[in-house]
Design a protein around this motif. Structure first.
Motif, mmCIF file in Angstrom:
data_model
loop_
_atom_site.group_PDB
_atom_site.id
_atom_site.type_symbol
_atom_site.label_atom_id
_atom_site.label_comp_id
_atom_site.label_asym_id
_atom_site.label_seq_id
_atom_site.Cartn_x
_atom_site.Cartn_y
_atom_site.Cartn_z
ATOM 1 N N LEU A 97 0.830 -1.205 0.000
ATOM 2 C CA LEU A 97 0.000 0.000 0.000
ATOM 3 C C LEU A 97 0.869 1.261 0.000
ATOM 4 C CD1 LEU A 97 -2.835 -0.931 2.499
ATOM 5 C CD2 LEU A 97 -3.014 -0.652 0.039
ATOM 6 N N GLY A 98 2.145 1.108 0.346
ATOM 7 C CA GLY A 98 3.053 2.252 0.368
ATOM 8 C C GLY A 98 3.145 2.931 -0.989
ATOM 9 N N TRP A 99 3.152 2.125 -2.023
ATOM 10 C CA TRP A 99 3.272 2.677 -3.388
ATOM 11 C C TRP A 99 2.091 3.575 -3.743
ATOM 12 C CZ3 TRP A 99 6.848 2.487 -7.436
ATOM 13 C CH2 TRP A 99 6.367 2.842 -8.696
ATOM 14 N N PRO A 100 0.847 3.061 -3.693
ATOM 15 C CA PRO A 100 -0.273 3.958 -3.990
ATOM 16 C C PRO A 100 -0.343 5.134 -3.015
ATOM 17 C CG PRO A 100 -1.068 1.726 -3.555
ATOM 18 C CD PRO A 100 0.413 1.671 -3.521
ATOM 19 N N ALA A 101 -0.020 4.892 -1.742
ATOM 20 C CA ALA A 101 -0.090 5.992 -0.765
ATOM 21 C C ALA A 101 0.856 7.111 -1.178
ATOM 22 C CB ALA A 101 0.266 5.479 0.628
ATOM 23 N N LEU A 102 2.072 6.748 -1.560
ATOM 24 C CA LEU A 102 3.066 7.755 -1.936
ATOM 25 C C LEU A 102 2.639 8.501 -3.199
ATOM 26 C CD1 LEU A 102 5.909 8.906 -1.377
ATOM 27 C CD2 LEU A 102 6.813 7.176 -2.917
ATOM 28 N N PHE A 103 2.251 7.743 -4.236
ATOM 29 C CA PHE A 103 1.956 8.396 -5.512
ATOM 30 C C PHE A 103 0.638 9.167 -5.479
ATOM 31 C CE2 PHE A 103 5.416 5.811 -6.923
ATOM 32 C CZ PHE A 103 6.015 6.602 -7.895
ATOM 33 N N LEU A 104 -0.340 8.675 -4.749
ATOM 34 C CA LEU A 104 -1.595 9.422 -4.657
ATOM 35 C C LEU A 104 -1.382 10.697 -3.846
ATOM 36 C CD1 LEU A 104 -4.251 6.572 -4.168
ATOM 37 C CD2 LEU A 104 -3.706 7.849 -6.246
ATOM 38 N N ALA A 105 -0.563 10.617 -2.793
ATOM 39 C CA ALA A 105 -0.314 11.802 -1.960
ATOM 40 C C ALA A 105 0.445 12.863 -2.751
ATOM 41 C CB ALA A 105 0.470 11.406 -0.709
ATOM 42 N N LEU A 106 1.520 12.459 -3.396
ATOM 43 C CA LEU A 106 2.311 13.440 -4.154
ATOM 44 C C LEU A 106 1.542 13.915 -5.381
ATOM 45 C CD1 LEU A 106 5.942 12.009 -3.842
ATOM 46 C CD2 LEU A 106 4.628 13.418 -2.264
ATOM 47 N N GLY A 107 0.782 13.026 -6.004
ATOM 48 C CA GLY A 107 -0.051 13.406 -7.144
ATOM 49 C C GLY A 107 -1.107 14.423 -6.739
ATOM 50 N N PHE A 108 -1.598 14.278 -5.506
ATOM 51 C CA PHE A 108 -2.575 15.252 -4.992
ATOM 52 C C PHE A 108 -1.958 16.646 -4.970
ATOM 53 C CE2 PHE A 108 -3.912 17.832 -1.416
ATOM 54 C CZ PHE A 108 -5.265 17.985 -1.670
ATOM 55 N N ASN A 109 -0.689 16.726 -4.541
ATOM 56 C CA ASN A 109 0.006 18.020 -4.525
ATOM 57 C C ASN A 109 0.026 18.643 -5.917
ATOM 58 O OD1 ASN A 109 0.563 18.145 -1.843
ATOM 59 N ND2 ASN A 109 2.642 17.334 -2.011
ATOM 60 N N PHE A 110 0.395 17.831 -6.916
ATOM 61 C CA PHE A 110 0.444 18.356 -8.287
ATOM 62 C C PHE A 110 -0.929 18.877 -8.716
ATOM 63 C CE2 PHE A 110 4.248 15.494 -9.149
ATOM 64 C CZ PHE A 110 5.128 16.544 -9.368
ATOM 65 N N LEU A 111 -1.955 18.074 -8.468
ATOM 66 C CA LEU A 111 -3.303 18.456 -8.900
ATOM 67 C C LEU A 111 -3.772 19.700 -8.137
ATOM 68 C CD1 LEU A 111 -4.978 14.925 -9.174
ATOM 69 C CD2 LEU A 111 -4.137 16.373 -11.019
ATOM 70 N N ASP A 112 -3.482 19.728 -6.845
ATOM 71 C CA ASP A 112 -3.878 20.875 -6.021
ATOM 72 C C ASP A 112 -3.246 22.155 -6.564
ATOM 73 O OD1 ASP A 112 -5.023 22.250 -3.926
ATOM 74 O OD2 ASP A 112 -3.291 21.921 -2.601
ATOM 75 N N TYR A 113 -1.940 22.077 -6.852
ATOM 76 C CA TYR A 113 -1.243 23.278 -7.330
ATOM 77 C C TYR A 113 -1.625 23.612 -8.770
ATOM 78 C CZ TYR A 113 1.594 24.022 -3.210
ATOM 79 O OH TYR A 113 1.995 24.318 -1.934
ATOM 80 N N ALA A 114 -2.092 22.606 -9.528
ATOM 81 C CA ALA A 114 -2.521 22.873 -10.903
ATOM 82 C C ALA A 114 -3.760 23.764 -10.906
ATOM 83 C CB ALA A 114 -2.813 21.564 -11.618
#
Lengths: 260, 33
Positions: A93-110
Motif C-alpha cells: 500500500l506504500g506505493w499507492p499511498a506515496l503516488f496518490l499523496a504526491l499526485g494530490f500536490n500536483f493536482l492541487d497546485y494545478a
C-alpha cells in the motif's frame, strides 16, 4: 498477545513500520509542497550560487523521508510476515499511498497555484494525472484481487485454496486446469483404467492449438499407442482382469476410430 | 491460523499507527523548517 507465535516485539516492530511509513510520506508530501511554493525547484550547496535556495528543513525532510520509506518497508516485511501473512501486503500500500499523496500536490497546485497563474497549470496537471494513474491503477487491481481472494475465503478451506490458486483462474478462463482439482476427484467406484485415465487427463497441461492442427493425426496415433501400452502393462501387472482389459482396449480402439 | 477478531484488532492498530505517523510527520516537518 494474539494467536500463537505473535510476540509483543513483533507487533511493536510492525506498528513502528507503519508509523515510520506514514511519517515518511508526510515528510515527503510537506517537503514537496514547500518546494512547489518556491516554484518547483531549488538547490543548495555545491560551488554555485543557488538562484533558488531550498526552504529551510526541506532537504532533511526529503532525504529523511526517502530513507524512512525504505526502513519502513523493511520493518513491515520483517515483522509483518511473522504476525500474519496478510500484514506483509500492507507494504504494497506504500506505493499507492506515496503516488496518490504526491499526485494530490500536483493536482492541487494545478488548480490553486500559489502565484495566481491561469488555471489549470499544465506543468502541474500532467504530472498529477500521471502520478494518480501510477498510484491508482495498482490499487484498483490489487483491491479487485483482494476481493477475489476474500470471496474464496467465505467458503470452506478447499474453495479457499482453489480461489487463490492458478487453477481457479485457469478454470474461470475456460481452460483445463493445470493439475487435479477438487471438482475432478476420481470416482471411487471407477475401474482402475478409468482412474488411470483421470490421472493422465487431470495432469496434462493445456495443449497449444497448433499441435492438433499441425500434427493431429500423428499425435493421435502416438496417444493411442501409449494408451494401449499402458493398458497392456496394467493387464500384465494383474491390475486388470482379462475381461476388463479386452473391454478397455475395445473402447480405446473404437474411440480412435471415431476420431478418424 | 489467525482469527477474525485478532485480525480486526490488527487493522485498527494499523490505522491508529498510520494516523500517529501523519501527526508525527507534520510535527517533525514544522520542527525542521
Amino acid at each position: 498477545v494474539g494467536p500463537t507465535g505473535v510476540t509483543v516485539r513483533g507487533l511493536l516492530g510492525y506498528l513502528a513500520g507503519i508509523v515510520l511509513g506514514t511519517l515518511s510520506i508526510t515528510l515527503l508530501f510537506l517537503g514537496m509542497r514547500a518546494v512547489m511554493d518556491v516554484g518547483g525547484a531549488c538547490a543548495d550547496g555545491g560551488p554555485y550560487v543557488s538562484a533558488q535556495p531550498c526552504p529551510t528543513g526541506v532537504p532533511a525532510a526529503m532525504v529523511g523521508g526517502m530513507f524512512g520509506l525504505f526502513a519502513s518497508a523493511g520493518l513491515l516485511v520483517w515483522f509483518g510476515s511473522r504476525l500474519d501473512g496478510a500484514a506483509t501486503w500492507v507494504v504494497a500500500l506504500g506505493w499507492p499511498a506515496l503516488f496518490l499523496a504526491l499526485g494530490f500536490n500536483f493536482l492541487d497546485y494545478a488548480f490553486h497555484p500559489p502565484d495566481g497563474e491561469a488555471t489549470p497549470v499544465w506543468g502541474w496537471l500532467v504530472p498529477g494525472i500521471v502520478f494518480w494513474l501510477m498510484g491508482g491503477a495498482p490499487l484498483v487491481v490489487g483491491l479487485a484481487a483482494w476481493r477475489e481472494v476474500r470471496a474464496g475465503r467465505s467458503g470452506n478451506r478447499l474453495s479457499q485454496s482453489v480461489a487463490t490458486s492458478p487453477i481457479a483462474f485457469a478454470r474461470r478462463a475456460g481452460r483445463p486446469a493445470p493439475g487435479p482439482s477438487p471438482a475432478m476427484a476420481p470416482d471411487p467406484a471407477a475401474t482402475p483404467i478409468e482412474r488411470v485415465e483421470f490421472t493422465r487427463h487431470a495432469w496434462s497441461a493445456p495443449q497449444p492449438l497448433a499441435r492438433t492442427e499441425l500434427a493431429g493425426a500423428a499425435a493421435a496415433t502416438d496417444d493411442l499407442v501409449a494408451d494401449l501400452t499402458r493398458l497392456a502393462d496394467l493387464h500384465a501387472a494383474g491390475d486388470l482382469t482379462d475381461a476388463e482389459f479386452v473391454a478397455a482396449k475395445r473402447e480405446l480402439l473404437d474411440a480412435a476410430e471415431a476420431d478418424r | 491460523m489467525i482469527d477474525d477478531r485478532w485480525r480486526r484488532s490488527l487493522v485498527l492498530l494499523t490505522l491508529a499507527a498510520a494516523a500517529l505517523g501523519v501527526v508525527l510527520g507534520d510535527r517533525l516537518f514544522a520542527a525542521l523548517s
